[in-house]
Write an enzyme that holds these catalytic residues in place. Sequence first.
Site, PDB file in Angstrom:
ATOM      1  N   LYS A 201       0.822  -1.220   0.000  1.00  0.00           N
ATOM      2  CA  LYS A 201       0.000   0.000   0.000  1.00  0.00           C
ATOM      3  C   LYS A 201       0.852   1.265   0.000  1.00  0.00           C
ATOM      4  O   LYS A 201       2.035   1.249   0.309  1.00  0.00           O
ATOM      5  CB  LYS A 201      -0.997  -0.051   1.170  1.00  0.00           C
ATOM      6  CG  LYS A 201      -2.085  -1.105   0.877  1.00  0.00           C
ATOM      7  CD  LYS A 201      -3.225  -1.081   1.838  1.00  0.00           C
ATOM      8  CE  LYS A 201      -4.272  -2.110   1.366  1.00  0.00           C
ATOM      9  NZ  LYS A 201      -5.303  -2.354   2.359  1.00  0.00           N
ATOM     10  N   ARG A 236      -2.929 -10.095   5.373  1.00  0.00           N
ATOM     11  CA  ARG A 236      -3.364 -10.282   3.983  1.00  0.00           C
ATOM     12  C   ARG A 236      -2.265  -9.759   3.077  1.00  0.00           C
ATOM     13  O   ARG A 236      -1.962  -8.570   3.104  1.00  0.00           O
ATOM     14  CB  ARG A 236      -4.670  -9.500   3.798  1.00  0.00           C
ATOM     15  CG  ARG A 236      -5.311  -9.591   2.442  1.00  0.00           C
ATOM     16  CD  ARG A 236      -6.581  -8.735   2.399  1.00  0.00           C
ATOM     17  NE  ARG A 236      -7.219  -8.781   1.089  1.00  0.00           N
ATOM     18  CZ  ARG A 236      -6.824  -8.043   0.052  1.00  0.00           C
ATOM     19  NH1 ARG A 236      -5.825  -7.201   0.164  1.00  0.00           N
ATOM     20  NH2 ARG A 236      -7.444  -8.162  -1.112  1.00  0.00           N
TER      21      ARG A 236
HETATM   22  N1  HH2 Z   1      -7.218  -4.185   1.026  1.00  0.00           N
HETATM   23  C1  HH2 Z   1      -7.561  -4.284  -0.277  1.00  0.00           C
HETATM   24  C2  HH2 Z   1      -8.627  -5.092  -0.667  1.00  0.00           C
HETATM   25  N2  HH2 Z   1      -9.333  -5.793   0.239  1.00  0.00           N
HETATM   26  N3  HH2 Z   1      -9.706  -6.457   2.489  1.00  0.00           N
HETATM   27  C3  HH2 Z   1      -9.391  -6.374   3.789  1.00  0.00           C
HETATM   28  N4  HH2 Z   1     -10.081  -7.081   4.699  1.00  0.00           N
HETATM   29  N5  HH2 Z   1      -8.361  -5.586   4.213  1.00  0.00           N
HETATM   30  C4  HH2 Z   1      -7.613  -4.835   3.364  1.00  0.00           C
HETATM   31  O1  HH2 Z   1      -6.694  -4.116   3.832  1.00  0.00           O
HETATM   32  C5  HH2 Z   1      -7.920  -4.902   1.958  1.00  0.00           C
HETATM   33  C6  HH2 Z   1      -9.000  -5.726   1.548  1.00  0.00           C
HETATM   34  C7  HH2 Z   1      -6.764  -3.534  -1.320  1.00  0.00           C
HETATM   35  O2  HH2 Z   1      -5.692  -4.296  -1.772  1.00  0.00           O
HETATM   36  P1  HH2 Z   1      -5.652  -5.233  -3.116  1.00  0.00           P
HETATM   37  O3  HH2 Z   1      -6.600  -6.348  -3.025  1.00  0.00           O
HETATM   38  O4  HH2 Z   1      -4.280  -5.638  -3.357  1.00  0.00           O
HETATM   39  O5  HH2 Z   1      -6.040  -4.264  -4.282  1.00  0.00           O
HETATM   40  P2  HH2 Z   1      -7.338  -4.128  -5.157  1.00  0.00           P
HETATM   41  O6  HH2 Z   1      -8.437  -3.756  -4.251  1.00  0.00           O
HETATM   42  O7  HH2 Z   1      -6.980  -3.067  -6.125  1.00  0.00           O
HETATM   43  O8  HH2 Z   1      -7.625  -5.425  -5.811  1.00  0.00           O
END
Ligand code: HH2
Length: 256
Positions: A201, A236
């Site tokens: 992030k 995660r």
């Molecule tokens: N962060 C993202 C997505 N889902 N869920 C939880 N519970 N906690 C988090 O911090 C979280 C989440 C964002 O990250 P990422 O999945 O890598 O990106 P994108 O939403 O662009 O797919």
Amino acid sequence: MGILNVTPDSFSDGGRHAALDAAVASARAMREAGVLFVDIGGESTRPGAAPVPAHEELDRVLPVIRALSGEGTVLSVDTMKPEVAAAALAAGAHLINDVTGLRDPQMRAVCADAGAPACLMHMQGEPRTMQRDPHYADVVQEVHGYLHVQAREALAAGVPDVILDPGIGFGKTLDHNLALLRALPELTEGPHPVLIGASRKRLIDFIADVPEAQDRDPGSLALHLHAARHGAAIVRAHAAAAHVQALRVQTALNAG
Ligand code: HH2
């Protein structure tokens, strides 16, 4: 928890897992590395991301769930839509990861009906606009308070179990994120397991000047080791195998 984004626009691995075979192989490799959960996401929630219609999200996540169902990995589905959650649970998913904290009563009903636990995350605003001007009087009190209220509502609606997540990067400045990470011992004192998702992030860029998301795994590891040391039950992460290795080493050190 390993991240499996099946979206063409995810901020760090967009498009890479677009093909079903690649997504399934990636999830299997994570399991072999020792990951316990795979979090399957068909809609990006990165700042500024455009919403995806439910049918498109389902086209992305259902084939992956069906292919991995029954293989021993806990399948989490990252969705804000009750209809996606319902179909995902019917196809074999075990856990709903809702970045809107199960605010939608329909989402609570879907989880309750399926007997599925849910991860409740805090987000100020919505993905499209959340990073414009996040502000809080007391970020720790507000986020923890919100999570406790949402947990109570979810459990009262029949959701069997909840995981709490302060939502690193979701409507938060660097200072907000750091305050929440430093306050983890308070949140993890409660009865519910806590999840932290800081992987790749922007806060890592702000701290250590790392503009490219895919270069942020060392910073992600540092944040997640801190989280685990202060009681987080689940982290995660994109670099799943590296996290399993580092967490095993930290656990061995703590055991002594
Ligand atoms: N962060 C993202 C997505 N889902 N869920 C939880 N519970 N906690 C988090 O911090 C979280 C989440 C964002 O990250 P990422 O999945 O890598 O990106 P994108 O939403 O662009 O797919």
